[in-house]
Design a protein around this motif. Structure first.
Motif, PDB file in Angstrom:
ATOM      1  N   ARG A 136      -8.715   6.228  -4.012  1.00 22.92           N
ATOM      2  CA  ARG A 136      -8.779   4.785  -4.279  1.00 22.92           C
ATOM      3  C   ARG A 136      -9.698   4.055  -3.308  1.00 22.92           C
ATOM      4  O   ARG A 136     -10.241   3.006  -3.637  1.00 22.92           O
ATOM      5  CB  ARG A 136      -7.373   4.198  -4.241  1.00 22.92           C
ATOM      6  CG  ARG A 136      -6.513   4.725  -5.390  1.00 22.92           C
ATOM      7  CD  ARG A 136      -5.182   4.028  -5.499  1.00 22.92           C
ATOM      8  NE  ARG A 136      -4.396   4.586  -6.600  1.00 22.92           N
ATOM      9  CZ  ARG A 136      -3.173   4.179  -6.933  1.00 22.92           C
ATOM     10  NH1 ARG A 136      -2.584   3.204  -6.223  1.00 22.92           N
ATOM     11  NH2 ARG A 136      -2.536   4.730  -7.942  1.00 22.92           N
ATOM     12  N   VAL A 137      -9.874   4.607  -2.116  1.00 13.96           N
ATOM     13  CA  VAL A 137     -10.769   3.964  -1.150  1.00 13.96           C
ATOM     14  C   VAL A 137     -12.224   4.330  -1.430  1.00 13.96           C
ATOM     15  O   VAL A 137     -13.107   3.475  -1.402  1.00 13.96           O
ATOM     16  CB  VAL A 137     -10.377   4.346   0.290  1.00 13.96           C
ATOM     17  CG1 VAL A 137     -11.430   3.865   1.280  1.00 13.96           C
ATOM     18  CG2 VAL A 137      -9.029   3.731   0.654  1.00 13.96           C
ATOM     19  N   GLU A 147       2.700   6.816  -6.965  1.00 15.65           N
ATOM     20  CA  GLU A 147       1.803   7.850  -7.483  1.00 15.65           C
ATOM     21  C   GLU A 147       2.372   9.238  -7.212  1.00 15.65           C
ATOM     22  O   GLU A 147       2.314  10.130  -8.068  1.00 15.65           O
ATOM     23  CB  GLU A 147       0.429   7.706  -6.833  1.00 15.65           C
ATOM     24  CG  GLU A 147      -0.630   8.653  -7.374  1.00 15.65           C
ATOM     25  CD  GLU A 147      -0.994   8.363  -8.821  1.00 15.65           C
ATOM     26  OE1 GLU A 147      -1.446   9.305  -9.511  1.00 15.65           O
ATOM     27  OE2 GLU A 147      -0.808   7.203  -9.261  1.00 15.65           O
ATOM     28  N   MET A 198      -0.015  11.586  -1.851  1.00 14.01           N
ATOM     29  CA  MET A 198      -0.248  10.271  -1.258  1.00 14.01           C
ATOM     30  C   MET A 198      -1.580  10.232  -0.514  1.00 14.01           C
ATOM     31  O   MET A 198      -2.345   9.268  -0.624  1.00 14.01           O
ATOM     32  CB  MET A 198       0.901   9.903  -0.324  1.00 14.01           C
ATOM     33  CG  MET A 198       2.229   9.709  -1.044  1.00 14.01           C
ATOM     34  SD  MET A 198       3.637   9.536   0.076  1.00 14.01           S
ATOM     35  CE  MET A 198       3.315   7.909   0.765  1.00 14.01           C
ATOM     36  N   ALA A 199      -1.879  11.303   0.246  1.00 10.88           N
ATOM     37  CA  ALA A 199      -3.133  11.344   0.993  1.00 10.88           C
ATOM     38  C   ALA A 199      -4.332  11.400   0.045  1.00 10.88           C
ATOM     39  O   ALA A 199      -5.327  10.681   0.243  1.00 10.88           O
ATOM     40  CB  ALA A 199      -3.135  12.552   1.928  1.00 10.88           C
ATOM     41  N   ASP A 200      -4.260  12.246  -0.990  1.00  9.74           N
ATOM     42  CA  ASP A 200      -5.364  12.350  -1.934  1.00  9.74           C
ATOM     43  C   ASP A 200      -5.576  11.045  -2.692  1.00  9.74           C
ATOM     44  O   ASP A 200      -6.714  10.633  -2.954  1.00  9.74           O
ATOM     45  CB  ASP A 200      -5.114  13.490  -2.921  1.00  9.74           C
ATOM     46  CG  ASP A 200      -5.170  14.861  -2.250  1.00  9.74           C
ATOM     47  OD1 ASP A 200      -5.659  14.934  -1.113  1.00  9.74           O
ATOM     48  OD2 ASP A 200      -4.715  15.842  -2.876  1.00  9.74           O
ATOM     49  N   THR A 201      -4.485  10.391  -3.059  1.00  8.81           N
ATOM     50  CA  THR A 201      -4.587   9.115  -3.764  1.00  8.81           C
ATOM     51  C   THR A 201      -5.251   8.061  -2.890  1.00  8.81           C
ATOM     52  O   THR A 201      -6.081   7.266  -3.367  1.00  8.81           O
ATOM     53  CB  THR A 201      -3.190   8.634  -4.193  1.00  8.81           C
ATOM     54  OG1 THR A 201      -2.583   9.620  -5.030  1.00  8.81           O
ATOM     55  CG2 THR A 201      -3.280   7.316  -4.960  1.00  8.81           C
ATOM     56  N   LEU A 202      -4.911   8.034  -1.613  1.00 10.86           N
ATOM     57  CA  LEU A 202      -5.535   7.090  -0.697  1.00 10.86           C
ATOM     58  C   LEU A 202      -7.048   7.315  -0.644  1.00 10.86           C
ATOM     59  O   LEU A 202      -7.841   6.367  -0.737  1.00 10.86           O
ATOM     60  CB  LEU A 202      -4.927   7.247   0.698  1.00 10.86           C
ATOM     61  CG  LEU A 202      -5.519   6.365   1.802  1.00 10.86           C
ATOM     62  CD1 LEU A 202      -5.261   4.894   1.509  1.00 10.86           C
ATOM     63  CD2 LEU A 202      -4.940   6.745   3.159  1.00 10.86           C
ATOM     64  N   VAL A 203      -7.461   8.579  -0.506  1.00 13.80           N
ATOM     65  CA  VAL A 203      -8.888   8.892  -0.459  1.00 13.80           C
ATOM     66  C   VAL A 203      -9.583   8.471  -1.750  1.00 13.80           C
ATOM     67  O   VAL A 203     -10.658   7.848  -1.733  1.00 13.80           O
ATOM     68  CB  VAL A 203      -9.099  10.397  -0.202  1.00 13.80           C
ATOM     69  CG1 VAL A 203     -10.568  10.776  -0.353  1.00 13.80           C
ATOM     70  CG2 VAL A 203      -8.607  10.783   1.183  1.00 13.80           C
ATOM     71  N   LEU A 213       1.344   4.210  -3.042  1.00 19.58           N
ATOM     72  CA  LEU A 213       1.118   5.639  -2.823  1.00 19.58           C
ATOM     73  C   LEU A 213       2.372   6.445  -3.160  1.00 19.58           C
ATOM     74  O   LEU A 213       2.289   7.545  -3.733  1.00 19.58           O
ATOM     75  CB  LEU A 213       0.703   5.883  -1.373  1.00 19.58           C
ATOM     76  CG  LEU A 213      -0.632   5.262  -0.940  1.00 19.58           C
ATOM     77  CD1 LEU A 213      -0.876   5.490   0.545  1.00 19.58           C
ATOM     78  CD2 LEU A 213      -1.790   5.819  -1.755  1.00 19.58           C
ATOM     79  N   VAL A 273       0.843  -1.204   0.000  1.00 17.54           N
ATOM     80  CA  VAL A 273       0.000   0.000   0.000  1.00 17.54           C
ATOM     81  C   VAL A 273       0.872   1.245   0.000  1.00 17.54           C
ATOM     82  O   VAL A 273       0.665   2.179  -0.787  1.00 17.54           O
ATOM     83  CB  VAL A 273      -0.949  -0.006   1.219  1.00 17.54           C
ATOM     84  CG1 VAL A 273      -1.609   1.362   1.395  1.00 17.54           C
ATOM     85  CG2 VAL A 273      -2.007  -1.089   1.070  1.00 17.54           C
ATOM     86  N   TYR A 274       1.861   1.279   0.870  1.00 17.88           N
ATOM     87  CA  TYR A 274       2.725   2.454   0.970  1.00 17.88           C
ATOM     88  C   TYR A 274       3.528   2.646  -0.316  1.00 17.88           C
ATOM     89  O   TYR A 274       3.685   3.781  -0.797  1.00 17.88           O
ATOM     90  CB  TYR A 274       3.657   2.311   2.158  1.00 17.88           C
ATOM     91  CG  TYR A 274       4.459   3.545   2.462  1.00 17.88           C
ATOM     92  CD1 TYR A 274       3.846   4.681   2.989  1.00 17.88           C
ATOM     93  CD2 TYR A 274       5.831   3.597   2.215  1.00 17.88           C
ATOM     94  CE1 TYR A 274       4.573   5.829   3.272  1.00 17.88           C
ATOM     95  CE2 TYR A 274       6.567   4.741   2.487  1.00 17.88           C
ATOM     96  CZ  TYR A 274       5.934   5.847   3.013  1.00 17.88           C
ATOM     97  OH  TYR A 274       6.665   6.982   3.282  1.00 17.88           O
TER      98      TYR A 274
END
Length: 420
Positions: A221-222, A200, A214-219, A197, A193-194
């Motif tokens: 993709r979830v 990206e 990284m934070a925006d990509t996590l949001v 991110l 996962v890390y």
């Protein structure tokens, strides 16, 4: 010119206090283990089944230490192992050569071993106390893991396999209306996962800092939505009418998160109302202008109806057991329904599952009462007679001397009921 003698004396005093803290932690462990033994012996003599002996003791210890029930269970398990099975670690803690946390790490890493192997690890780690000098948390953990694996590699591997079943995600507040979302994952998944991110962030190139990417990509993709688009969820917002309608700057509160600035709260309301891309809803509840308490509700049903349970959850915010910050899972009758306790906001308490079950142990007593201004109070008395108190959190704000919209509506409702 600084007085080096005084500075040296201050450093010596700091070191002495640290040793005293370690010695106090050792004494707490000894007393906890003694209490555990005494409670189980008394309950055995009273005919309590073995499986039920010691029920609620971890929560009682947590209250005594002003700690959460979850940590109370850790304190109890730590004390049992340290006093009954690991005398060298206990001695090092008492001498100030181990902090309570480092002793906990040794106990934790030996938990999968048999009693005999645990005692071997205890002797190899702490029998020669001079060998502990200069070792930090990671070194202590690494040494304990290495010895545990050497003594019983199968037990260590079995624990690693079982740990995968404990994977989970939780959220907790961060400063400035932010949150920490934490995921506990098996090592290969967490690293993957890390790494995804980071890839990206390395290839984005749109000028945002890599952490934001990284934070925006996590949001994205979830949730499956762009990070700037509101997510269609319901958010409870406890807010005063003065803040929402009158331009007051008193903060609002999001249950489970905490206070948020007035400007942020009003922005959430307006954003939910104006943004046609969002299906988000905000349940707006209003506080008493003087106390910050929410208005009461009641029901004749045995189980709390959904609306009343939701009201209690919003009022209490987190588990009402003192020092427990766990999310509310159960809506509990303070006085049991079987004992005549009504299904009302006054008799209702939001609890986590563990605290609700602990309350059923013999010797525990819970009561509630309201102040004239509506503030809800709860008292817990443990089997030893210790009393602990909690108050439902009010909405932060400045007291006023006029009635709120909800207070007027509730007064009209009471008048209608009395007339009926």
């Amino acid at each position: 010119m600084f007085d080096t003698v005084d500075e040296a004396g201050l450093v010596d005093r700091i070191a002495a206090l640290e040793r005293a803290k370690c010695a106090a932690a050792a004494e707490q462990a000894v007393l906890t283990a003694r209490l555990d033994t005494a409670r189980r012996e008394r309950e055995a003599a009273a005919g309590v089944p073995a499986a039920k002996r010691g029920k609620g003791l971890a929560s009682e210890i947590a209250l005594a230490r002003h700690d959460s029930p979850n940590r109370g269970g850790r304190h109890l398990g730590f004390a049992r192992a340290l006093v009954n099975e690991m005398p060298h670690t206990l001695a090092a803690l008492r001498a100030g050569l181990l902090s309570e946390w480092r002793a906990t790490v040794i106990v934790r890493e030996s938990a999968c071993l048999s009693v005999e192997d645990r005692r071997v690890l205890d002797a190899r780690m702490c029998a020669h106390q001079a060998s502990l000098e200069g070792k930090g948390d990671k070194r202590i953990e690494a040494d304990a893991k290495a010895i545990a694996y050497e003594l019983d590699p199968h037990a260590v591997l079995d624990r690693a396999v079982r740990a995968e079943t404990e994977r989970t995600v939780w959220v907790r507040p961060a400063p400035d209306a932010m949150t920490y979302v934490t995921a506990l994952l098996p090592m290969p998944q967490g690293v993957a996962v890390y790494a995804a991110l980071r890839r990206e962030a390395d290839t984005c190139g749109d000028g945002r800092p890599r952490g934001q990417v990284m934070a925006d990509t996590l949001v994205e993709r979830v949730t499956g939505r762009p990070a700037e688009v509101p997510v269609p969820v319901a958010v409870d917002l406890v807010i005063s009418d003065e803040t929402l309608l009158g331009g007051d700057q008193a903060p609002a509160r999001v249950p489970g998160y905490g206070p948020i600035p007035a400007a942020v709260a009003c922005h959430l309301v307006n954003r939910a109302a104006d943004d046609d891309r969002s299906q988000a809803t905000l349940r707006r509840l209003y506080r008493h202008p003087d106390s910050g308490a929410l208005i009461a509700m009641e029901s004749r049903a045995r189980a709390f109806p959904k609306g009343l349970a939701r009201f209690i959850a919003v009022r209490d915010d987190t588990c009402r057991t003192p020092y427990c910050d766990a999310p509310i899972r159960h809506t509990d009758h303070a006085v049991d329904h079987a004992a005549g306790g009504p299904t009302t906001a006054l008799n209702g308490r939001g609890n986590c599952a563990a605290c609700n079950y602990d309350k059923q142990a013999p010797g525990w007593h819970v009561s509630t009462h309201h102040d004239p201004d509506g503030t809800h109070h709860s008292d817990v008395i443990t089997p030893t007679g210790a009393r602990h108190h909690s108050t439902a959190p009010p909405l932060p704000g400045r007291p006023t001397h006029r009635r709120s919209i909800v207070e007027v509506a509730f007064a009209d409702h009471l008048a209608w009921r009395n007339a009926a």
